[in-house]
Design an enzyme around this catalytic site. Structure first.
Site, short mmCIF file in Angstrom:
data_model
loop_
_atom_site.label_atom_id
_atom_site.label_comp_id
_atom_site.label_asym_id
_atom_site.label_seq_id
_atom_site.Cartn_x
_atom_site.Cartn_y
_atom_site.Cartn_z
N HIS A 2 -7.57 0.52 -6.22
CA HIS A 2 -7.61 -0.39 -5.01
C HIS A 2 -8.44 -1.61 -5.60
O HIS A 2 -9.55 -1.90 -5.12
CB HIS A 2 -8.60 0.43 -3.74
N ARG A 14 -13.53 -8.88 1.71
CA ARG A 14 -12.15 -8.94 1.48
C ARG A 14 -11.19 -9.96 1.72
O ARG A 14 -10.30 -10.39 1.00
CB ARG A 14 -11.65 -7.67 2.41
N GLN A 51 -9.99 -4.21 -3.35
CA GLN A 51 -11.64 -3.59 -2.69
C GLN A 51 -12.50 -4.22 -3.68
O GLN A 51 -13.33 -4.63 -3.40
CB GLN A 51 -11.09 -2.32 -2.27
N ARG A 83 0.80 -1.36 -0.03
CA ARG A 83 0.06 -0.01 0.22
C ARG A 83 0.90 1.30 -0.09
O ARG A 83 1.62 1.31 1.01
CB ARG A 83 -0.78 -0.05 1.30
N CYS A 127 -16.63 0.92 1.14
CA CYS A 127 -15.42 0.34 1.48
C CYS A 127 -15.06 0.33 2.87
O CYS A 127 -14.09 -0.52 3.25
CB CYS A 127 -14.39 0.67 0.46
N ASP A 167 -17.69 6.64 -0.77
CA ASP A 167 -16.22 6.33 -0.33
C ASP A 167 -16.09 7.82 0.08
O ASP A 167 -16.68 8.76 -0.15
CB ASP A 167 -15.36 5.86 -1.22
#
Ligand code: CP
Ligand code: NVA
Length: 308
Positions: A133, A295, A136, A106, A267, A227
């Site tokens: 992402h 996830r 996700q 990340r 998310c 988000d």
């Protein structure tokens, strides 16, 4: 028994690194993992995790996914490793990939992630960058598949910032043939490079719409998704973005415009009563915590298809 197929690409840096067929396959494997129908082992394999930004879900879901597969993880932070001192990525990547079997990273710039992949001798996974992402998005589409079964029946409306999460939703939506509508304030549309890529993939170009009107975008939607308005690294833009995004909160009024069977996704982490009301997060329509659980299942599937 279903067996994980090795992905053609060695890395998962972008949703574009997998084909439509591979994406369907990962989702199928993930659902089988969730239903305890698969017994795949990555015994003695080690996943190296590097987080240049904070994480709860991605970190823990990768750790537990690896542990469920019989493997282990090591978790590196800039502050407790030589990464924070500025050791070049090409050195870190060459060393870590001699110890680990796969790396999940990340970081901020997609180009840094690509630099890791260039120098790593083992697969590299995007655990979030400013651009995408993709892990996700795997969990998001798994959650939609569980609810609606057929992607042809889904209209997904994302209301908010044209950010990393939106970008990966668009690209995976194109691979799966899902109708995706993005509603954002003027100036906050997803990057043109992402939109162009998606249009290249979509067989029916009408299935992707970018608009500045959240109410119209919500009409007929089966999935409402949002988000945060300011992503990690954008803390100094918070005040300005909070003003620019007024009217883009997913509240009961927006939900009323969607289909009766509509579900709500986020998310997480959320800023309650900014991009989504507390009431909507806690409503019967919310699948936000199923989405978070997924996830772990999709990452178990992804690891099974990348590591052997
Ligand atoms: N959704 C997500 O990636 O959450 P974390 O930042 O907690 O990993
Ligand atoms: N867009 C958000 C997602 C967090 C999971 C961010 O990048 O901070």
């Amino acid at each position: 028994m279903l067996n994980p197929i090795r992905l053609a690409n060695n890395n998962f840096l972008s949703s574009l690194d997998i084909s439509s067929q591979e994406l369907f396959h990962i989702l199928e494997i993930a659902i089988n993992f969730k239903n305890n129908n698969l017994n795949i082992e990555l015994k003695d394999k080690v996943l190296g995790l590097i987080f240049d930004k904070s994480s709860t879900r991605t970190r823990v879901s990768f750790q537990v996914a690896m542990s469920r597969l019989g493997g282990t993880t090591v978790d590196l932070l800039p502050s407790t490793s030589q990464i924070g001192r500025g050791e070049p990525i090409r050195d870190t990547a060459r060393v870590l990939s001699r110890y680990c079997d796969v790396l999940a990273i990340r970081t901020f710039n997609q180009s840094d992630l690509e630099e890791y992949a260039k120098w790593s001798s083992k697969p590299v996974i995007n655990a979030l960058t400013d651009l995408e992402h993709p892990c996700q998005a795997l969990a998001d589409y798994m959650t939609m598949k569980e609810e609606f079964f057929d992607f042809k029946d889904i209209v997904l409306t994302f209301i908010g910032d044209g950010n990393n999460v939106a970008n990966s939703l668009i690209l995976c939506g194109a691979l799966l043939g899902v109708e995706v509508r993005i509603a954002c304030p003027k100036g906050y549309e997803p990057k043109s490079q992402i939109i162009e890529k998606a249009y290249e993939i979509y067989k029916n170009k009408d299935l992707l719409k970018i608009t500045n009107d959240p109410i119209t975008a919500a009409k007929g939607a089966n999935v409402l998704y949002t988000d945060v308005w300011s992503s990690m690294g954008e803390e100094n833009q918070k005040e300005e973005k909070d003003k620019d995004f007024l009217g883009f909160t997913i509240d009961n009024n927006i939900v009323r415009n969607a289909e009766k069977n509509a579900i709500i996704l986020h998310c997480l982490p959320a800023y309650r009563d900014k991009e989504i009301t507390d009431e909507v997060i806690e409503s019967k329509k919310s699948r936000i915590f199923e989405q978070a659980e997924n996830r772990m299942h999709v990452q178990q599937a992804l690891l099974s298809c990348l590591v052997s």
